[in-house]
Design an enzyme around this catalytic site. Structure first.
Site, mmCIF file in Angstrom:
data_model
loop_
_atom_site.group_PDB
_atom_site.id
_atom_site.type_symbol
_atom_site.label_atom_id
_atom_site.label_comp_id
_atom_site.label_asym_id
_atom_site.label_seq_id
_atom_site.Cartn_x
_atom_site.Cartn_y
_atom_site.Cartn_z
ATOM 1 N N SER A 73 0.788 -1.235 0.000
ATOM 2 C CA SER A 73 0.000 0.000 0.000
ATOM 3 C C SER A 73 0.815 1.277 0.000
ATOM 4 O O SER A 73 0.245 2.368 -0.110
ATOM 5 C CB SER A 73 -0.950 0.014 1.202
ATOM 6 O OG SER A 73 -2.056 -0.831 0.970
ATOM 7 N N LYS A 76 0.172 3.752 -2.741
ATOM 8 C CA LYS A 76 -0.845 4.808 -2.706
ATOM 9 C C LYS A 76 -0.248 6.207 -2.651
ATOM 10 O O LYS A 76 -0.936 7.184 -2.971
ATOM 11 C CB LYS A 76 -1.787 4.572 -1.524
ATOM 12 C CG LYS A 76 -2.616 3.289 -1.629
ATOM 13 C CD LYS A 76 -3.569 3.154 -0.453
ATOM 14 C CE LYS A 76 -4.474 1.929 -0.579
ATOM 15 N NZ LYS A 76 -3.811 0.674 -0.173
ATOM 16 N N SER A 137 -5.854 3.731 4.559
ATOM 17 C CA SER A 137 -5.209 2.975 3.483
ATOM 18 C C SER A 137 -6.246 2.214 2.665
ATOM 19 O O SER A 137 -6.039 1.058 2.265
ATOM 20 C CB SER A 137 -4.162 1.994 4.034
ATOM 21 O OG SER A 137 -3.384 1.464 2.987
#
Length: 428
Positions: A73, A76, A137
């Site tokens: 993640s 991102k 997230s």
């Protein structure tokens, strides 16, 4: 006539009556490359790591930092950058809205992933989705933002790749906007690749992403520092808690490390990852750890290792800030053999922070020690190059840390006869 004069003078020079010609010189090379940037006195329990100065990109620690690994993640942060860029360019606004596709909505409601639940019948503001990415997230929110920026997932991925390439990142593998394995994305999966592929970057690459984000959009810290918030999806509300447990008030907070960002990432392949940033004693650093232990959802290993790395930097380095306009002793002039004045004073054109291991001394040299006339006040005539007695000072750019050197005054070209005299007798 000039040729005859020169021949006569050279004849005299050959007989030993005169000294010859124009000479240029280079500064003696500074400290040799002796530093081992994978410090042996810091045994980090991670697959890869790096620590850098947030402004200059000076590398303060590195372990397997150029080897690409799954980043989960932390992906991102690239999605966030492109979102903020689109807003800056006027292509989106914070109040613009986007609806997730049915495929994205399905992903967002999978409780095995980090998410806020989205429905394809509801429109969400860019601000809501942006906050959900950086606090919770949220994978579905990231994919919805990708759709808002580029129209579809594949086009957005191409945009991500192009951005990274423009930053000099050449070995990244990017397949989606959120960081999940391709097979977890159902009908939204990237076409033509296997279900097990995941986004990959090296720790160095990830540090570059963080540096670019903080430099171009420092306001991101206003959101990455939020510990908790509420997300509304129509009539439904859900509580978001930041996965960065190093924030004040959360379980891995260290009172001497005022961490205010940036992003975690976790998959089975990636392990526990964290791109962190902290500003202490007026100096901000960026750290990245990849592949920390992840025994269970409550395992704080990535934060323990990050704290270890941050403490190492602040305890073992001294940060020296050189202000814009500073004159550096021993590197404050360049020769101007053909100028009215035979040298020009130079100063730093920007403020720069240099980190040196405690007990070592900084060294400064100029990339050029002689330049052509005319010299214009404020013009860049050379670069300051920095090193330390402990070794080179590498940076994310792949070069040693540098800063522009600019002239403090105009220096016009001397007339012909002065230049001729100097070429024969030397500058006085």
């Amino acid at each position: 006539m000039l040729k005859k004069i020169k021949r006569a003078l050279l004849s005299l020079a050959a007989s030993g009556l005169l000294l010859t010609g124009i000479s240029t010189w280079q500064a003696a090379p500074v400290a040799a490359a002796t530093a081992n940037y994978q410090q042996q006195d810091l045994n980090l329990d991670v697959k890869a790591a790096i620590a850098v100065d947030a402004d200059s990109g000076q590398i303060l620690y590195a372990k397997n930092a150029t080897t690409p690994r799954q980043i989960a993640s932390m992906t991102k942060l690239v999605t966030v950058y492109l979102t903020l860029q689109a807003i800056k360019q006027g292509k989106l606004s914070w109040t613009s809205t986007a609806k997730p596709t049915a495929a994205i909505a399905k992903i967002s409601q999978n409780t095995e992933y980090s998410n806020v639940p989205l429905t394809s019948s509801h429109a969400y503001t860019i601000k809501e989705l942006y906050r959900a990415i950086l606090i919770e997230s949220a994978n579905g929110a990231a994919m919805t933002l990708a759709q808002a920026v580029s129209g579809d997932q594949v086009t957005f991925v191409k945009k991500m790749r192009k951005l990274l390439t423009s930053w000099g990142i050449k070995d990244a593998k990017i397949y989606n906007a959120c960081g999940l394995a391709n097979g977890n994305l159902g009908s939204a999966a990237y076409p033509g690749v296997g279900k097990d592929v995941e986004n990959e970057m090296s720790a160095t690459d990830m540090a570059i992403v963080c540096q670019k984000l903080l430099k171009d959009f420092p306001e991101v810290l206003q959101t990455t520092s939020i510990t908790s918030a509420t997300f509304s999806s129509g009539s439904t509300q859900s509580q978001m808690t930041n996965w960065n447990w190093m924030l004040k008030g959360l379980s891995s907070y260290y009172s001497d490390l005022p961490v205010d960002g940036l992003k975690t990432g976790t998959t089975d392949k990636a392990g526990a990852c964290f791109a962190g940033t902290v500003k202490k004693n007026g100096h901000r650093i960026i750290t990245v750890v990849l592949g920390a232990k992840h025994a269970n959802s409550q395992d704080p290993s990535r934060f323990v290792q990050t704290a270890k790395l941050m403490h190492y930097v602040y305890q073992n380095y001294t940060a020296v800030t050189l202000k814009k306009g500073s004159s550096i002793s021993g590197a404050n002039t360049v020769k101007v053999p053909e100028g009215k004045e035979t040298s020009s004073k130079v100063v730093l054109d920007k403020t720069v922070t240099i980190w040196a291991k405690q007990g070592s001394k900084l060294q400064t040299s100029l990339s050029k020690t002689a330049v052509s006339a005319p010299v214009k006040k404020g013009s860049k005539v050379a670069s300051y190059k920095f090193s330390a007695t402990s070794g080179k000072l590498p940076s994310l750019s792949g070069k040693t840390v540098t800063a522009p050197a600019v002239a403090t005054q105009d220096n016009q070209e001397a007339n012909f006869f002065v230049r001729l005299w100097r070429s024969i007798f030397g500058s006085k």
